[in-house]
Write a protein that holds these residues in place. Structure first.
Motif, short mmCIF file in Angstrom:
data_model
loop_
_atom_site.label_atom_id
_atom_site.label_comp_id
_atom_site.label_asym_id
_atom_site.label_seq_id
_atom_site.Cartn_x
_atom_site.Cartn_y
_atom_site.Cartn_z
N LYS A 150 21.01 18.36 -2.48
CA LYS A 150 20.67 17.71 -3.75
C LYS A 150 19.46 16.81 -3.58
CE LYS A 150 24.32 19.01 -6.23
NZ LYS A 150 24.07 20.07 -7.21
N PHE A 151 18.60 16.82 -4.58
CA PHE A 151 17.43 15.94 -4.51
C PHE A 151 17.88 14.48 -4.52
CE2 PHE A 151 15.17 19.71 -6.18
CZ PHE A 151 14.18 19.77 -5.21
N THR A 152 17.15 13.65 -3.75
CA THR A 152 17.44 12.22 -3.74
C THR A 152 16.39 11.43 -4.52
OG1 THR A 152 16.20 11.93 -1.69
CG2 THR A 152 18.56 12.37 -1.48
N GLY A 153 15.25 12.07 -4.81
CA GLY A 153 14.21 11.37 -5.55
C GLY A 153 13.16 12.32 -6.08
N ILE A 154 12.36 11.81 -7.02
CA ILE A 154 11.25 12.59 -7.59
C ILE A 154 9.95 11.92 -7.22
CG2 ILE A 154 10.09 13.14 -9.78
CD1 ILE A 154 12.85 13.73 -10.95
N VAL A 155 8.97 12.71 -6.78
CA VAL A 155 7.62 12.20 -6.59
C VAL A 155 6.80 12.64 -7.80
CG1 VAL A 155 5.53 12.26 -5.18
CG2 VAL A 155 7.78 12.29 -4.08
N SER A 156 6.35 11.66 -8.57
CA SER A 156 5.56 11.94 -9.76
C SER A 156 4.11 12.08 -9.34
CB SER A 156 5.75 10.77 -10.74
OG SER A 156 4.85 10.89 -11.81
N ASN A 157 3.54 13.26 -9.55
CA ASN A 157 2.18 13.55 -9.07
C ASN A 157 1.32 14.12 -10.20
OD1 ASN A 157 0.08 13.92 -7.17
ND2 ASN A 157 0.71 16.03 -6.78
N PRO A 158 1.19 13.35 -11.31
CA PRO A 158 0.48 13.92 -12.46
C PRO A 158 -1.03 13.92 -12.23
CG PRO A 158 1.16 11.65 -12.92
CD PRO A 158 1.63 11.97 -11.53
N ASN A 159 -1.64 15.09 -12.23
CA ASN A 159 -3.10 15.14 -12.02
C ASN A 159 -3.70 16.44 -12.50
OD1 ASN A 159 -4.00 17.02 -9.55
ND2 ASN A 159 -1.92 16.26 -9.19
N THR A 191 2.25 9.09 -7.28
CA THR A 191 1.12 9.28 -6.36
C THR A 191 -0.20 9.34 -7.12
OG1 THR A 191 1.70 11.60 -6.40
CG2 THR A 191 2.33 10.38 -4.45
N ILE A 192 -1.17 8.59 -6.64
CA ILE A 192 -2.48 8.52 -7.30
C ILE A 192 -3.57 8.42 -6.23
CG2 ILE A 192 -1.69 7.42 -9.43
CD1 ILE A 192 -2.81 4.77 -8.10
N GLU A 193 -4.80 8.75 -6.64
CA GLU A 193 -5.94 8.53 -5.75
C GLU A 193 -6.29 7.04 -5.78
OE1 GLU A 193 -9.20 11.66 -5.58
OE2 GLU A 193 -8.16 12.18 -7.43
N GLU A 194 -6.89 6.58 -4.70
CA GLU A 194 -7.18 5.16 -4.52
C GLU A 194 -7.96 4.55 -5.70
OE1 GLU A 194 -8.44 3.81 -0.70
OE2 GLU A 194 -7.68 1.89 -1.46
N LYS A 195 -8.89 5.36 -6.25
CA LYS A 195 -9.78 4.81 -7.29
C LYS A 195 -9.03 4.36 -8.55
CE LYS A 195 -10.91 9.52 -8.68
NZ LYS A 195 -11.87 10.59 -8.65
N PHE A 196 -7.79 4.84 -8.73
CA PHE A 196 -7.02 4.44 -9.92
C PHE A 196 -6.09 3.26 -9.65
CE2 PHE A 196 -7.59 9.15 -10.43
CZ PHE A 196 -8.59 9.07 -11.37
N TYR A 197 -6.04 2.82 -8.39
CA TYR A 197 -5.00 1.88 -7.98
C TYR A 197 -5.04 0.57 -8.76
CZ TYR A 197 -1.86 -0.78 -4.99
OH TYR A 197 -0.83 -1.55 -4.52
N GLU A 206 4.80 -1.46 -7.22
CA GLU A 206 5.18 -0.88 -5.93
C GLU A 206 5.50 0.62 -6.00
OE1 GLU A 206 4.80 -2.51 -3.12
OE2 GLU A 206 4.08 -4.19 -4.31
N LYS A 207 5.66 1.13 -7.21
CA LYS A 207 5.92 2.57 -7.35
C LYS A 207 4.71 3.40 -6.90
CE LYS A 207 9.85 3.95 -9.60
NZ LYS A 207 10.82 3.36 -8.72
N LEU A 208 3.53 2.77 -6.96
CA LEU A 208 2.30 3.53 -6.67
C LEU A 208 2.20 3.88 -5.20
CD1 LEU A 208 -0.39 1.65 -8.79
CD2 LEU A 208 0.78 3.79 -9.33
N GLN A 209 1.80 5.07 -4.94
CA GLN A 209 1.55 5.53 -3.58
C GLN A 209 0.17 6.18 -3.59
OE1 GLN A 209 3.99 5.04 -1.20
NE2 GLN A 209 2.45 5.66 0.28
N VAL A 210 -0.76 5.58 -2.84
CA VAL A 210 -2.13 6.11 -2.84
C VAL A 210 -2.22 7.32 -1.91
CG1 VAL A 210 -4.49 5.62 -2.12
CG2 VAL A 210 -3.21 3.92 -3.43
N ILE A 211 -2.86 8.39 -2.40
CA ILE A 211 -3.04 9.57 -1.53
C ILE A 211 -4.51 9.98 -1.47
CG2 ILE A 211 -0.69 10.49 -1.86
CD1 ILE A 211 -1.92 12.59 -3.74
N ASP A 212 -4.89 10.46 -0.28
CA ASP A 212 -6.21 11.08 -0.10
C ASP A 212 -6.03 12.59 -0.23
OD1 ASP A 212 -7.56 8.75 0.48
OD2 ASP A 212 -7.00 8.82 2.60
N LEU A 213 -7.07 13.27 -0.70
CA LEU A 213 -6.97 14.72 -0.84
C LEU A 213 -7.54 15.38 0.42
CD1 LEU A 213 -7.91 15.16 -4.60
CD2 LEU A 213 -5.68 14.78 -3.57
N TYR A 214 -6.65 15.72 1.33
CA TYR A 214 -7.08 16.29 2.61
C TYR A 214 -7.41 17.77 2.51
CZ TYR A 214 -5.34 12.07 4.86
OH TYR A 214 -5.14 10.78 5.25
#
Lengths: 220, 351
Positions: A150-159, A191-197, A206-214
């Motif tokens: 069962k899922f324990t959480g959702i990662v919201s990644n709208p982009n 999850t968002i890119e740093e420029k929107f932080y 604290e919900k925000l998690q910055v991600i780089d696009l590797y």
């Protein structure tokens, strides 16, 4: 004992980027982080493409190696079960949809045997088949069914990749919060890119998690 | 309409559905399989038909049957699948059946690998199958164009009663970009030749066997005349900075986007370089190349192959300037790599 974190979702929901970033951030604080790339559906744009970067950060990448990394035959690294049963910080990146999560059905009994684990559903509401509650419920049911977990959480990644804007993130996240309520699963990160932080921090904190696009090729 | 983040393969499938495609017949192969998967998910909701055939040969024959009814139908595969479908494509061309054929191409020959390639250029433009025939071939360079060209392909197919191929490198099928969906097509041109029930009219026959030598020759003239009209009317290309260019680079598909970046960079460094991006691989945009050849001193064809389109560039340049080639196989050269090649040539020639 270290944690094990598994990312699943629809095709192209951003699982690999989210998993890569999670592993990179984990590696800043702990040693011995392992990222398992279990995308056995299709090797285009997979975490194995950035093997060198991961190794430099001290992350051990478990993925099909050498010629097999370009294979389109399903192959699971042999050491995966052994690694899940050891004490370590482990991140697992599954392939998309139920065909991608099916590999977890084989591994989930070892995952639940650990003291703590997270099983995240990565959602981007701008992708096909993730734009309405009915589709997302179907996705959740199918993924949990094949994964036997069962899922324990959702990662919201709208982009929309390069066309993402703060308003687009807000609108998309609002949709995901609605899905999450209906599914009764908490939203763990946005999850968002740093420029929107800085613009989004007052609203989401604290919900925000910055991600780089590797995985984005440099010619795009 | 609201933008959607799509993979190229999803966009081409969505484009086909928007264009009114009612049936998909195929056999999955990497890196094209998401097209079949998308159709398999969508058609049960929309009331269309999805068939995973027992083989590529069966799938293309189903396309023949489906297209004979006058409805919009399609198949999708990769290069090895097009090889298998080539007999059927020849049949479709002679029967003048409009349809969409998609090739999300990978590296060959043989089983090759699943990495992106453009080495199916000859197969697509020289007619992989037997007999005197051509099909229209469109080469998109973005995910939006995957959707748009799928729609365009059906229109061209109906207009000329010809199979139309959309050919894209594996990477374009797999990568994601935001896409603007389009309004669903609901108006179609009449197809009085279709086999759709002959109440109150004589039966239509769709057939490719012509035992009379005179009739066979006549049929070839009919097709040949049609191809002349298409060549005259449908050549498409984009040109950038060719007016003053000493060196004109020719590249199609995703490769053209990378080359465009390289050309912009080389321009900044003071070399007069231009770009021609063929959109139709058949008919090849001969007129665009001819025009550029009036002033350009050299051409360079850049392909993810050992050099195939370069033949068409040479035919179009017709001896007016030397035509060089640069290519990779299975991997996409970076803008820097292409820029280095262009600068090397420019310095060698003193441009």
């Amino acid at each position: 004992m270290g944690n094990i974190v598994v990312f699943a979702g629809g095709f192209g929901s951003g699982k690999s980027e989210v998993a890569l970033n999670y592993a990179m951030q984990k590696a800043e604080a702990s040693k011995g982080v392992i990222l398992a790339d279990l995308d056995l559906v299709n090797p285009y744009f997979a975490s194995r493409d950035v093997r060198a970067k991961l190794e430099k950060a001290g992350i051990r990448l478990v993925a099909p190696e050498g010629q097999l990394s370009f294979g389109d035959v399903p192959s699971i690294p042999g050491e995966i079960i052994g690694l899940i049963r050891q004490d370590n910080e482990m991140v697992i990146d599954l392939a998309g949809d139920e065909v991608g999560s099916v590999v977890l059905g084989y591994l989930s009994r070892y995952v639940v045997a650990r003291e703590t684990y997270d099983f995240f559903l990565v959602l981007n509401p701008y992708r096909p088949f993730a734009q309405d509650l009915e589709s997302v419920m179907l996705l959740k049911r199918r993924l949990e069914g094949v994964a036997n977990l069962k899922f324990t959480g959702i990662v919201s990644n709208p982009n929309l990749l390069g066309e993402t804007s703060p308003d687009l993130i807000r609108d998309g996240h609002e949709m995901i919060v609605g899905f999450a309520e209906a599914l009764d699963i908490p939203v763990s990160y946005l999850t968002i890119e740093e420029k929107f932080y800085s613009e989004l921090f007052p609203d989401y904190g604290e919900k925000l998690q910055v991600i780089d696009l590797y995985l984005k090729p440099d010619w795009l | 309409m609201k933008k959607v983040l799509m993979k190229g393969n999803e966009a081409i499938a969505e484009g086909a559905l928007t264009a009114g495609c009612i049936a998909f017949f195929g056999y999955p192969i990497t890196p094209s399989s998401e097209i079949a998967e998308y159709m398999a998910r969508k058609f049960p909701l929309l009331g269309g038909t999805f068939v995973q055939a027992e083989s590529e040969l069966a799938a293309i024959s189903m396309v023949y049957g489906g297209a004979s009814t006058g409805f919009r139908v399609m198949t999708a595969t990769s290069g090895p699948g097009i090889s298998l479908k080539s007999e059927g494509i020849s049949f479709l061309a002679e029967a003048e059946l409009p349809c969409l054929i998609v090739n999300i191409s990978r590296g060959g020959p043989g089983l090759g690998g699943i990495q992106p390639a453009q080495s199916d250029y000859w197969q697509a433009t020289r007619g992989g199958g037997h007999g005197d025939f051509q099909i229209i071939v469109l080469a998109p360079s973005s995910v939006q164009e995957m959707l748009d060209f799928a729609m365009e392909a059906f229109d061209l197919a109906d207009k000329y009663r010809i199979p139309v191929m959309v050919m894209a490198e594996g990477t374009l099928g797999q990568m994601m970009e935001p896409v603007i969906p389009r309004e669903k097509v609901t108006q179609f041109i009449g197809k009085p030749w279709a086999i759709n029930g002959c109440k109150d009219r004589k039966p239509n026959i769709v057939n490719t066997l012509h035992l009379s030598p005179e009739f066979l020759e006549e049929r070839n003239h009919v097709l040949g005349d049609k191809y002349k009209v298409i060549k005259a009317n449908e050549q498409r290309a984009e040109t950038y900075w060719t007016e003053d260019a000493d060196l004109v680079v020719v590249a199609f598909g995703l490769m053209s986007r990378i080359v465009k970046k390289a050309v912009m960079e080389v321009r900044k460094r003071g070399h007069k370089v231009g770009l021609i991006r063929p959109i139709t691989l058949w008919p090849f945009p001969v007129e665009h190349i001819k025009k550029a050849a009036e002033t350009a001193k050299m051409f360079l064809s850049v392909e993810i192959s050992m050099g195939q389109m370069v033949d068409d560039v040479r035919l179009a340049v017709n001896g007016k300037a030397p035509v060089e080639f640069y290519g990779r196989i299975g991997m996409i050269p970076s803008p820097e790599e292409i820029a280095d090649q262009i600068i090397k040539l420019a310095e060698r020639e003193g441009f």
